[in-house]
Design an enzyme around this catalytic site. Structure first.
Site, PDB file in Angstrom:
ATOM      1  N   LYS A  75      -8.912  17.412   8.337  1.00  0.00           N
ATOM      2  CA  LYS A  75      -9.217  16.773   9.623  1.00  0.00           C
ATOM      3  C   LYS A  75      -8.140  16.986  10.686  1.00  0.00           C
ATOM      4  O   LYS A  75      -8.437  16.965  11.877  1.00  0.00           O
ATOM      5  CB  LYS A  75      -9.446  15.264   9.425  1.00  0.00           C
ATOM      6  N   ASP A 111     -15.796   9.359  13.252  1.00  0.00           N
ATOM      7  CA  ASP A 111     -15.388   8.296  12.320  1.00  0.00           C
ATOM      8  C   ASP A 111     -15.110   7.009  13.105  1.00  0.00           C
ATOM      9  O   ASP A 111     -15.522   5.925  12.714  1.00  0.00           O
ATOM     10  CB  ASP A 111     -14.116   8.701  11.559  1.00  0.00           C
TER      11      ASP A 111
HETATM   12  P1  NAD Z   1      -5.206   8.703   3.702  1.00  0.00           P
HETATM   13  O1  NAD Z   1      -4.585   9.156   2.420  1.00  0.00           O
HETATM   14  O2  NAD Z   1      -5.107   9.532   4.932  1.00  0.00           O
HETATM   15  O3  NAD Z   1      -4.611   7.248   4.072  1.00  0.00           O
HETATM   16  C1  NAD Z   1      -4.535   6.171   3.185  1.00  0.00           C
HETATM   17  C2  NAD Z   1      -3.317   5.315   3.557  1.00  0.00           C
HETATM   18  O4  NAD Z   1      -3.347   4.142   2.752  1.00  0.00           O
HETATM   19  C3  NAD Z   1      -1.975   6.010   3.268  1.00  0.00           C
HETATM   20  O5  NAD Z   1      -1.174   5.960   4.444  1.00  0.00           O
HETATM   21  C4  NAD Z   1      -1.373   5.180   2.124  1.00  0.00           C
HETATM   22  O6  NAD Z   1       0.041   5.116   2.177  1.00  0.00           O
HETATM   23  C5  NAD Z   1      -2.005   3.828   2.353  1.00  0.00           C
HETATM   24  N1  NAD Z   1      -2.064   2.954   1.187  1.00  0.00           N
HETATM   25  C6  NAD Z   1      -2.444   3.271  -0.087  1.00  0.00           C
HETATM   26  N2  NAD Z   1      -2.418   2.159  -0.858  1.00  0.00           N
HETATM   27  C7  NAD Z   1      -2.040   1.125  -0.071  1.00  0.00           C
HETATM   28  C8  NAD Z   1      -1.870  -0.277  -0.282  1.00  0.00           C
HETATM   29  N3  NAD Z   1      -2.082  -0.829  -1.475  1.00  0.00           N
HETATM   30  N4  NAD Z   1      -1.495  -1.039   0.767  1.00  0.00           N
HETATM   31  C9  NAD Z   1      -1.264  -0.479   1.987  1.00  0.00           C
HETATM   32  N5  NAD Z   1      -1.417   0.838   2.250  1.00  0.00           N
HETATM   33  C10 NAD Z   1      -1.804   1.623   1.236  1.00  0.00           C
HETATM   34  O7  NAD Z   1      -6.736   8.415   3.338  1.00  0.00           O
HETATM   35  P2  NAD Z   1      -7.958   8.285   4.382  1.00  0.00           P
HETATM   36  O8  NAD Z   1      -8.507   9.625   4.659  1.00  0.00           O
HETATM   37  O9  NAD Z   1      -7.493   7.439   5.508  1.00  0.00           O
HETATM   38  O10 NAD Z   1      -9.047   7.527   3.500  1.00  0.00           O
HETATM   39  C11 NAD Z   1      -8.867   6.177   3.093  1.00  0.00           C
HETATM   40  C12 NAD Z   1     -10.187   5.651   2.563  1.00  0.00           C
HETATM   41  O11 NAD Z   1     -11.150   5.604   3.600  1.00  0.00           O
HETATM   42  C13 NAD Z   1     -10.825   6.533   1.457  1.00  0.00           C
HETATM   43  O12 NAD Z   1     -11.280   5.672   0.432  1.00  0.00           O
HETATM   44  C14 NAD Z   1     -12.003   7.166   2.143  1.00  0.00           C
HETATM   45  O13 NAD Z   1     -13.086   7.397   1.260  1.00  0.00           O
HETATM   46  C15 NAD Z   1     -12.394   6.091   3.147  1.00  0.00           C
HETATM   47  N6  NAD Z   1     -13.155   6.627   4.296  1.00  0.00           N
HETATM   48  C16 NAD Z   1     -14.377   6.089   4.541  1.00  0.00           C
HETATM   49  C17 NAD Z   1     -15.117   6.556   5.606  1.00  0.00           C
HETATM   50  C18 NAD Z   1     -16.484   5.978   5.867  1.00  0.00           C
HETATM   51  O14 NAD Z   1     -17.245   6.632   6.581  1.00  0.00           O
HETATM   52  N7  NAD Z   1     -16.820   4.799   5.379  1.00  0.00           N
HETATM   53  C19 NAD Z   1     -14.608   7.572   6.451  1.00  0.00           C
HETATM   54  C20 NAD Z   1     -13.341   8.090   6.180  1.00  0.00           C
HETATM   55  C21 NAD Z   1     -12.617   7.610   5.081  1.00  0.00           C
END
Ligand code: NAD
Length: 285
Positions: A75, A111
Site C-alpha cells: 500500500k 479504506d
Molecule cells: P500494520 O502491521 O500496518 O499495523 C498494525 C499496528 O498495530 C502496528 O503498528 C503494531 O505495532 C500495532 N500493534 C500490534 N499489536 C498491538 C497491541 N497489542 N497494542 C497496540 N498496538 C499494537 O497492520 P494493518 O495493515 O494496519 O492491519 C491491521 C489490521 O487491520 C489487520 O487485522 C487487517 O486485517 C485489518 N484491516 C481491516 C480492513 C477492513 O476493511 N476491515 C482494512 C485494512 C486492514
C-alpha cells in the site's frame, strides 16, 4: 441486445488467496449488468515481492485493466509508481485502489472512506469527544483520518511501537490541527474519560488471538469498534458485548472500501446494501 460492458480489475498483495474482494466485486458487477472480472495477483503464488510492483502494474495497464486494488505489503510501496494521488491518499500516505485513466495511474484510498461510511451508518450518533485508537499502522492511519474527519475532538493513539504512534499523531496534528491527536503508551490512561475505542491492530485475528487491552478497561459506557474481519466476532467484540458496550465489527469497512473501489473502477454506483447482504452471506458460509 446490447453487449455487456467488460471491466477487468485485480488485487495485488501477498497471501491473498482467501480474499473476498473477487466475489464481492464480481457479484455486484453481474447484478449491474457488467462483464466484470476480478483477478488475484498474489505475490506469494508468483514467488515475488513488492519489488515486482512496477512490472505487475505495467502489465495490468497493457492488458487493459481498469484499475487495481492494492493490499499488504504494497500500500505504501505502490506510491512511487503512480502519476497522481487523491488528496486523501496523499494525506494518509497509503493507496488501496489504483485507477488507470487517460494514460495515467491515480492512487486512491477507500479504506478511510470505507471506515467512515460504515461508522456513519452504525455509530453516527455516538460521542466523539475522546476516542482511543489501538494500532497506528496502515489501517490505523486510514481509521484516524476517518475519525478526525468525522469530528472526533481528541484522538488518542496507542501502539506497542511508540515511535509509530508518536509519528502518526504528529502527522495528524499537522493535518487536522494542534492537539487533535496524541500518543500515549498506557491503555488505562488513554481510556480515561474516553467515549469509544477502535482496534486497528491485528490482535483478534486467528494468527494473533487475544485482546489489544486488558478486558477490565471495557466499561459499558464505551463504544467499541474493530477493523479485524477474519473473524467478524473478535474476542474484543465478544468481551465488549458481554460487558454492555455498543459495538461495530470490521465488516462495514471491508464492504465499503469495496463499494468505493467498485465505483472508481466502473463509474457505476454500486448498491451498497446488496454488497453488504452478499458479504454477510459469504462470511456465514
Ligand atoms: P500494520 O502491521 O500496518 O499495523 C498494525 C499496528 O498495530 C502496528 O503498528 C503494531 O505495532 C500495532 N500493534 C500490534 N499489536 C498491538 C497491541 N497489542 N497494542 C497496540 N498496538 C499494537 O497492520 P494493518 O495493515 O494496519 O492491519 C491491521 C489490521 O487491520 C489487520 O487485522 C487487517 O486485517 C485489518 N484491516 C481491516 C480492513 C477492513 O476493511 N476491515 C482494512 C485494512 C486492514
Amino acid at each position: 441486445m446490447q453487449a455487456k460492458r467488460s471491466i477487468l480489475v485485480g488485487l495485488i498483495g501477498a497471501g491473498i488467496q482467501s480474499s473476498l474482494s473477487p466475489a464481492m466485486h464480481m457479484h455486484e458487477g453481474e447484478a449491474q449488468g457488467l462483464r466484470y472480472t476480478y483477478r488475484l495477483i498474489d505475490l506469494d503464488v508468483l514467488g515475488r515481492t513488492a519489488a515486482a510492483l512496477p512490472e505487475l502494474i505495467a502489465s495490468a495497464e497493457r492488458e487493459g485493466f481498469a484499475g487495481l486494488n492494492i493490499t499488504f505489503p504494497c500500500k505504501q510501496a505502490v506510491i512511487e509508481w503512480l502519476d497522481e494521488l487523491s488528496p486523501d491518499a496523499r494525506a494518509i500516505g497509503a493507496v488501496n485502489t489504483v485507477l488507470f485513466t487517460g494514460g495515467r495511474r491515480i492512487g486512491h484510498n477507500t479504506d478511510w472512506s470505507g471506515f467512515a461510511e460504515s461508522f456513519r451508518r452504525r455509530m453516527g450518533d455516538v460521542g466523539r469527544g475522546r476516542v482511543v485508537l489501538f494500532g497506528a499502522g496502515g489501517a490505523g492511519a486510514a481509521v484516524a483520518h476517518a475519525l478526525l474527519t468525522l469530528e472526533t475532538a481528541t484522538l488518542v493513539l496507542v501502539d506497542t511501537d511508540r515511535f509509530r504512534a508518536a509519528s502518526l499523531a504528529d502527522t495528524l496534528c499537522r493535518r487536522f490541527g494542534a492537539g487533535r491527536a496524541i500518543a500515549l503508551d498506557d491503555a488505562a490512561a488513554a481510556l480515561q474519560g474516553a467515549d469509544g475505542m477502535v482496534n486497528a491492530t491485528p490482535v483478534g485475528m486467528a494468527k494473533f488471538p487475544g485482546l489489544p487491552l486488558p478486558a477490565n478497561l471495557l466499561l459499558p459506557e464505551l463504544w467499541v469498534a474493530d477493523v479485524v474481519y477474519f473473524p467478524l466476532e473478535t474476542t474484543l467484540l465478544a468481551e465488549a458485548t458481554a460487558r454492555g458496550c455498543r459495538t461495530m465489527s470490521g465488516e462495514g469497512m471491508a464492504v465499503f472500501q469495496a463499494v468505493g473501489a467498485f465505483r472508481l473502477f466502473s463509474g457505476v454506483e454500486p448498491d451498497a446494501d446488496r454488497m453488504l447482504a452478499h458479504f454477510a452471506e459469504l462470511t456465514r458460509r
